[in-house]
Design a protein around this motif. Structure first.
Motif, PDB file in Angstrom:
ATOM      1  N   GLN A 132       0.819  -1.209   0.000  1.00  0.00           N
ATOM      2  CA  GLN A 132       0.000   0.000   0.000  1.00  0.00           C
ATOM      3  C   GLN A 132       0.847   1.250   0.000  1.00  0.00           C
ATOM      4  N   THR A 133       0.246   2.342  -0.447  1.00  0.00           N
ATOM      5  CA  THR A 133       0.937   3.629  -0.476  1.00  0.00           C
ATOM      6  C   THR A 133       0.974   4.245   0.919  1.00  0.00           C
ATOM      7  N   LYS A 134       2.149   4.771   1.293  1.00  0.00           N
ATOM      8  CA  LYS A 134       2.348   5.435   2.582  1.00  0.00           C
ATOM      9  C   LYS A 134       2.758   6.889   2.328  1.00  0.00           C
ATOM     10  N   TYR A 135       2.603   7.700   3.370  1.00  0.00           N
ATOM     11  CA  TYR A 135       2.901   9.127   3.243  1.00  0.00           C
ATOM     12  C   TYR A 135       3.670   9.619   4.465  1.00  0.00           C
ATOM     13  N   ARG A 136       4.750  10.321   4.209  1.00  0.00           N
ATOM     14  CA  ARG A 136       5.489  10.981   5.284  1.00  0.00           C
ATOM     15  C   ARG A 136       5.950  12.341   4.781  1.00  0.00           C
ATOM     16  N   ASP A 137       5.797  13.329   5.630  1.00  0.00           N
ATOM     17  CA  ASP A 137       6.132  14.705   5.233  1.00  0.00           C
ATOM     18  C   ASP A 137       7.623  14.943   5.433  1.00  0.00           C
ATOM     19  N   GLU A 138       8.412  14.362   4.528  1.00  0.00           N
ATOM     20  CA  GLU A 138       9.863  14.520   4.598  1.00  0.00           C
ATOM     21  C   GLU A 138      10.234  15.996   4.475  1.00  0.00           C
ATOM     22  N   ALA A 139      11.092  16.454   5.381  1.00  0.00           N
ATOM     23  CA  ALA A 139      11.516  17.853   5.327  1.00  0.00           C
ATOM     24  C   ALA A 139      12.361  18.119   4.089  1.00  0.00           C
ATOM     25  N   ARG A 140      13.175  17.117   3.712  1.00  0.00           N
ATOM     26  CA  ARG A 140      14.066  17.280   2.559  1.00  0.00           C
ATOM     27  C   ARG A 140      14.010  16.031   1.684  1.00  0.00           C
ATOM     28  N   PRO A 141      12.912  15.853   0.931  1.00  0.00           N
ATOM     29  CA  PRO A 141      12.855  14.694   0.039  1.00  0.00           C
ATOM     30  C   PRO A 141      14.008  14.759  -0.966  1.00  0.00           C
ATOM     31  N   ARG A 142      14.633  13.616  -1.212  1.00  0.00           N
ATOM     32  CA  ARG A 142      15.804  13.606  -2.080  1.00  0.00           C
ATOM     33  C   ARG A 142      15.986  12.219  -2.688  1.00  0.00           C
ATOM     34  N   ALA A 143      16.870  12.163  -3.669  1.00  0.00           N
ATOM     35  CA  ALA A 143      17.321  10.899  -4.262  1.00  0.00           C
ATOM     36  C   ALA A 143      16.185  10.111  -4.908  1.00  0.00           C
ATOM     37  N   GLY A 144      15.231  10.810  -5.508  1.00  0.00           N
ATOM     38  CA  GLY A 144      14.178  10.126  -6.233  1.00  0.00           C
ATOM     39  C   GLY A 144      13.320   9.253  -5.335  1.00  0.00           C
ATOM     40  N   LEU A 145      13.260   7.963  -5.659  1.00  0.00           N
ATOM     41  CA  LEU A 145      12.419   7.032  -4.917  1.00  0.00           C
ATOM     42  C   LEU A 145      13.009   6.632  -3.578  1.00  0.00           C
ATOM     43  N   LEU A 146      14.263   6.990  -3.315  1.00  0.00           N
ATOM     44  CA  LEU A 146      14.902   6.562  -2.077  1.00  0.00           C
ATOM     45  C   LEU A 146      14.360   7.292  -0.854  1.00  0.00           C
ATOM     46  N   ARG A 147      13.998   8.537  -0.996  1.00  0.00           N
ATOM     47  CA  ARG A 147      13.440   9.276   0.140  1.00  0.00           C
ATOM     48  C   ARG A 147      12.367  10.221  -0.378  1.00  0.00           C
ATOM     49  N   GLY A 148      11.155   9.707  -0.459  1.00  0.00           N
ATOM     50  CA  GLY A 148      10.055  10.489  -0.990  1.00  0.00           C
ATOM     51  C   GLY A 148       8.982  10.747   0.051  1.00  0.00           C
ATOM     52  N   ARG A 149       7.995  11.510  -0.345  1.00  0.00           N
ATOM     53  CA  ARG A 149       6.860  11.800   0.538  1.00  0.00           C
ATOM     54  C   ARG A 149       5.721  10.799   0.339  1.00  0.00           C
TER      55      ARG A 149
END
Length: 614
Positions: free
Chosen positions: A165-182
């Protein structure tokens, strides 16, 4: 009379149709001329790592917003194959698939305390009636409530459920494409058992399934002891893919010890003899607010250290930290650590269980007894730091500071340091804080050799949650004696979209992606080149034969595209085996291009299928 066709199934790789009259299956290849696809020759501006660059350039994903991506057909093909492997191994482990909404009410998370604990890391919203909701970062609460709603006896257990399932987190600094997303896709599984013995068995079955999944995906991984953090529980392990771009640091020894740095705990050093250490003495030490300036001053102006020159390891650094709780309240602590080390932010936050910040200028103004750059654990003999103030600050020590050890440290006066200050003789502490960074060569906590540090990307995490969530939400069942007992739980997560990025990161060259066969969007790519109609006729025939043999084929049937562009796109897309039908056909020959081995082999056209299948 023309036959009628009935649609049987549509899946990402291809369509399958059944002809009613003849009752045979006709497999359709993926045609690049019809595929929603557009390759890029230049790296996207925002991309920092290879996987991000190549997945965008090869038309697998497109950026919709920071940390949020749209999925194109090729990307969905790879993602679905990863999910299929995960599903198969979850079923082999005895887990059953369910699916929960991503939009959830606030109340269950309030009951477990995580509505506040997550702070700014979750997306919160209100409906038109002003009721609070969140976009779920994880689903422990709703899994627990579902089982509570349906089950009430020990006979119903053990139980393992999972979802993708899809998850959501409000990353302060999303980076590196799919590695650290919201927004990202996870497989999360949960086990429910009557007792701790059952939990151990469920945990092991999921752990074993993870190993099978990563082995089938061709991923290198290390299993590390980990800190449970906000999840809670008695045991936690991370599966890390070693990578220079990884955000997680882990340690390992030649003897088999492996742990995330946050989870490493060192024993307090054994007491040493201080009977020959001279009395502590304060020295004027002008312009020495840093460890380096203090060491240089000591070597230039004082008697040499018995073992040679003074080093940073002879100094005791006293760091003022602000501990910030989820409710916004904060307090200061002081931690003494050897001067050749620094505070490790992640270890500090794991140790204290909250956000940790450096003290600000305002904090120093509010505590005038803290002489910045010259802070020490004691002043005027046994008068401990802050004891004479209304709000005494807690003073903690690194476990490496042994009782009886002597140090150079601040004297709590501007431009003054004290030498030969002995722990246990001249100063004491309120406790320990194992928060300093780990250095290569440090002894392993289990005695299995020296530690080495490496970086990795988290691809899976398993937790023995115990009864934290069941207690909070009232998940109980009747045992064999008719007595209500609290269910014990485990939680097991795999980052599906993150795995795709890790596979791209591990499997590429300077030309493009090279997918493992287990997840490639097709088994074989057929590339006809040139303008000769016979080339395309033979390419279509070979494609049909491969499909009949059970292989999924991507054929680049674009008629007016040059061979150079076709080859460049084939390299970008990353299908590991490529069949080239070109000018060699005049001599009855085609080429098989192995992207993994990076070689091309000329074979007779009639033996090409056999070669590819073998």
């Amino acid at each position: 009379m023309r036959p009628t066709w009935t649609l049987l199934r549509l899946d990402p790789p291809r369509c399958r149709f059944k002809e009613n009259k003849q009752a045979n299956i006709v497999a359709m290849p993926i045609r690049l001329s019809q595929l929603f696809f557009r390759s890029l020759r230049e790296d996207p501006v925002e991309a920092e790592v290879d996987s991000h660059k190549l997945l965008v350039r090869s038309s697998y994903i497109r950026r919709a917003a920071p940390g949020i991506y749209s999925w194109l057909p090729l990307g969905l093909m790879v993602k679905s194959k990863i999910e299929q492997i995960v599903r198969e191994e979850m079923h082999n482990a005895g887990a059953q698939e369910v699916h929960f909404p991503a939009l959830l009410p606030k109340e269950p998370y309030e009951e477990t305390g995580r509505w506040e604990e997550y702070g700014d890391n979750i997306f919160r919203l209100q409906d038109r009636k002003k009721a609070d909701y969140l976009l779920a970062p994880t689903h422990e609460e709703v899994f627990t409530l579902l089982v509570k709603d349906l089950y009430g006896s020990y006979k119903d257990l053990p139980l393992q459920l999972y979802q993708i399932q899809t998850k959501y987190r409000d990353e302060a600094r999303p980076r590196a494409g799919l590695l650290r997303g919201r927004e990202f896709i996870m497989k999360d599984a949960y086990s429910f058992d009557i007792d701790d013995e059952g939990l151990e068995a469920s945990y092991q079955s999921q752990r074993d399934a993870y190993e099978r999944i990563f082995q089938r995906l061709g991923l290198e991984y290390v299993i590390c002891a980990a800190d449970a953090g906000a999840m809670g529980g008695s045991k936690s392990e991370e599966f890390l893919a070693p990578s220079a771009i990884g955000e997680d640091t882990f340690v390992r020894s030649s003897g088999g010890f492996a742990a995330n740095v946050e989870a490493v705990r060192f024993e307090v050093a054994e007491k040493v003899d201080s009977s020959n250490v001279p009395v502590a003495k304060v020295h004027h030490s002008p312009e020495t607010p840093t460890i380096k300036t203090l060491v240089d001053f000591s070597n230039s102006n004082l008697s040499r250290h018995p073992d040679g020159e003074f080093t940073a390891a002879d100094t005791l650094k006293n760091v003022v930290l602000k501990l910030v709780q989820a409710d916004g309240k904060s307090r200061l602590v002081i931690v003494g650590i050897p001067g050749d080390r620094d505070v490790d932010q992640k270890r500090a936050e794991a140790w204290f269980g909250c956000d940790v910040e450096q003290a600000t200028e305002d904090d120093f103004k509010n505590h005038p007894e803290l002489v910045k750059g010259y802070i020490g654990p004691a002043k005027d003999g046994k008068q401990f730091l802050g004891l004479d103030t209304e709000s005494k600050l807690e003073y903690l020590l690194d476990p490496r500071v042994a009782e009886g050890s002597h140090w150079i440290t601040g004297a709590n006066e501007h431009e003054k340091h004290v030498y030969n200050l002995v722990y246990g003789r001249d100063f004491d502490a309120d406790g320990i804080a194992d928060i300093s960074n780990i250095l290569p060569g440090d002894p392993s906590p289990d005695g299995s050799g020296e530690l080495e540090l490496a970086r990795g990307i988290e691809i899976g995490h398993v937790f023995q949650l115990g009864r934290k969530y069941a207690d909070a939400l009232g998940l109980k069942v009747l045992d064999e004696n008719g007595k209500q007992v609290t269910v014990t739980m485990g939680s097991y997560g795999i980052g599906v979209t993150r795995i795709m990025a890790v596979l791209a990161e591990e499997n590429h060259d300077d030309k493009g992606l090279i997918w493992p066969e287990s997840v490639a969007p097709a088994d074989i790519q057929v590339v006809p080149t040139g303008k000769d109609e016979e080339v395309y006729t033979v390419a279509e025939r070979l494609t049909a034969e491969l499909e009949q043999a059970g292989k999924t084929v991507l054929i680049d049937d674009r008629a007016k595209v040059s061979p150079g562009v076709k080859f460049a796109d084939a390299e970008l897309i990353g299908i590991p085996k490529i069949l080239i039908v070109g000018k060699g056909l005049a001599n009855g020959e085609v080429e098989i291009w192995d992207r993994v081995a990076n070689n091309r082999q000329t074979v007779n056209v009639e033996s090409a299928i056999e070669q590819l299948l073998s």
